[in-house]
Design an enzyme around this catalytic site. Structure first.
Site, PDB file in Angstrom:
ATOM      1  NE  ARG A  67     -82.241 -18.245  43.172  1.00  0.00           N
ATOM      2  CZ  ARG A  67     -83.380 -17.904  43.189  1.00  0.00           C
ATOM      3  NH1 ARG A  67     -84.227 -18.494  43.631  1.00  0.00           N
ATOM      4  NH2 ARG A  67     -83.708 -16.753  42.803  1.00  0.00           N
TER       5      ARG A  67
ATOM      6  CB  SER B  66     -78.625 -13.109  40.728  1.00  0.00           C
ATOM      7  OG  SER B  66     -79.880 -12.479  40.403  1.00  0.00           O
TER       8      SER B  66
ATOM      9  CD  GLU C  90     -78.509 -17.350  42.423  1.00  0.00           C
ATOM     10  OE1 GLU C  90     -78.897 -17.307  41.467  1.00  0.00           O
ATOM     11  OE2 GLU C  90     -78.875 -16.227  43.618  1.00  0.00           O
TER      12      GLU C  90
END
Length: 307
Positions: free
Chosen positions: A177, A227, A297
Site C-alpha cells: 500500500r 478495506s 488505509e
C-alpha cells in the site's frame, strides 16, 4: 459562485472540460461521505491538466487529484480548493502487443474487461478493485495475492510545472500500500501495464471466481472505502477486529460491517466524524486487547493534511 473562479470558468470553457462549483464530494466517493469542494474540474486531456495546474499555481489555489474516490474519506467540511478529477474523460487505453498504456482515469474494471477481450492475463486479481489505475498505482493496490507492482512497467508523471517525466517500475519503491508517488508532488497521468497472452476462457473463469468471492465475503451492497485498515505485520485487521467482538459496532450510521470486519460501511447518512470516531474506537480496542496498532488505509481529503 465565488468571483475569483471566473478565470477557471473561462479556462475550462476554452479547454472543453466541465467545472462545477460547491460540488458535494459525497457524490464522488464510494463512501458517499464528504462536504462541498470549491471547484470540481473533470480533466479531459494532458493539455487541460497542464493549463489548470498553471492557473492553480498562479492564483495559489490549493488542489487535489481524485479518481474514482474508492479509497477516500472526505471531510464533512469539504475542501475549499480545486478537485482535479481524473475519471471517464481521461480514461483512454492504447494497446501495443501485450502492453497497455492506460490514462489515469481508466478504471481497473474497464482495463480488466479490455484485457479479457484481448485474451491477456495478469489483471484477474485487480479487475474487481473499484478504483482507477492512477489511484491504484499511487497506493500499489492489490487483492487476492496480486498487486499493481506485478504488472506495471512505467508511469507518466506530471510535475507541478507541467513537465512530464517517465518513471520506471524500479524507481517507484512499490511496497504494501505504498509507492514513491505518495511522497512526490505531482500527478500520475498514465500507466503502462505488461500482461501476458492467455486463454480467454481461463481468464474469464478466474475473474468470475474472484468476483464471486468478493460478493460472498465483502459488503459490496453498502457504501464504503474498501478495506478500512491496513494489514498489520503478521496478522489481518479483519481477524483482529472480529476477535475483539467488534462486528456491528457503530457510531451514527458508520458501522463495522457484520459481513466483513475489515470494512467500515455507511448504513445511511454516516459522516466523516462518525467514521473517524468509530475507527478510533476500533483501533483503541484492538490495541488494548491484542497489542496490534491498526492504521487507516483510506486517503483523507480535506483542508487539513490529517483528519
Amino acid at each position: 459562485m465565488m468571483e475569483n473562479w471566473q478565470e477557471l470558468t473561462a479556462l475550462c470553457e476554452t479547454c472543453g472540460c466541465s467545472v462545477r462549483y460547491a460540488e458535494p464530494l459525497r457524490n464522488h466517493t464510494t463512501f458517499r461521505i464528504g462536504g462541498n469542494c470549491g471547484a470540481f474540474v473533470s480533466i479531459n486531456s494532458i493539455e487541460t491538466l497542464r493549463r489548470v495546474l498553471a492557473l492553480c499555481r498562479e492564483k495559489q489555489y490549493p488542489y487535489l487529484v481524485l479518481g474514482n474516490g474508492s479509497n477516500v474519506l472526505a471531510a464533512d467540511s469539504g475542501y475549499a480548493g480545486v478537485i482535479l478529477h481524473l475519471g471517464h474523460d481521461f480514461s483512454g487505453i492504447q494497446q501495443k502487443g501485450s502492453e497497455l498504456f492506460c490514462e489515469s482515469g481508466a478504471t481497473l474494471a474497464r482495463i480488466g474487461k479490455y484485457a479479457l477481450e484481448e485474451s491477456l492475463t495478469g489483471m484477474e486479481c485487480l479487475a474487481g478493485i473499484p478504483g482507477t489505475v492512477g489511484g491504484a498505482l499511487y497506493m500499489n493496490a492489490g487483492a487476492y495475492g496480486g498487486e499493481m507492482a506485478d504488472v506495471v512497467v512505467s508511469a507518466s508523471y506530471m510535475l507541478p510545472d507541467g513537465t512530464i517525466t517517465e518513471i520506471p517500475r524500479e524507481k517507484m519503491e512499490l511496497g504494501y500500500r505504498r509507492s514513491i508517488f505518495r511522497e512526490m508532488d505531482g500527478i500520475i497521468v498514465g500507466t503502462t501495464l505488461r500482461l501476458q497472452p492467455g486463454n480467454y476462457g481461463e481468464i474469464k473463469a478466474e475473474m468470475d471466481t474472484l468476483m464471486g468471492r468478493r460478493r460472498a465475503k465483502q459488503p459490496l451492497e453498502l457504501p464504503s472505502a474498501g478495506s478500512t485498515f491496513q494489514r498489520p505485520v503478521g496478522n489481518y485487521a479483519s481477524f483482529l477486529i472480529d476477535q475483539c467482538g467488534l462486528k456491528g459496532a457503530s457510531v451514527g450510521d458508520a458501522q463495522v460491517s457484520t459481513k466483513h470486519a475489515g470494512f467500515v460501511v455507511n448504513t445511511g447518512k454516516a459522516t466523516c466524524h462518525d467514521v473517524l470516531e468509530l475507527c478510533d474506537f476500533v483501533k483503541q480496542t484492538v490495541l488494548e486487547k491484542t497489542g496490534y496498532q491498526l492504521e487507516l488505509e483510506p486517503v483523507f481529503v480535506g483542508d487539513s493534511e490529517k483528519p
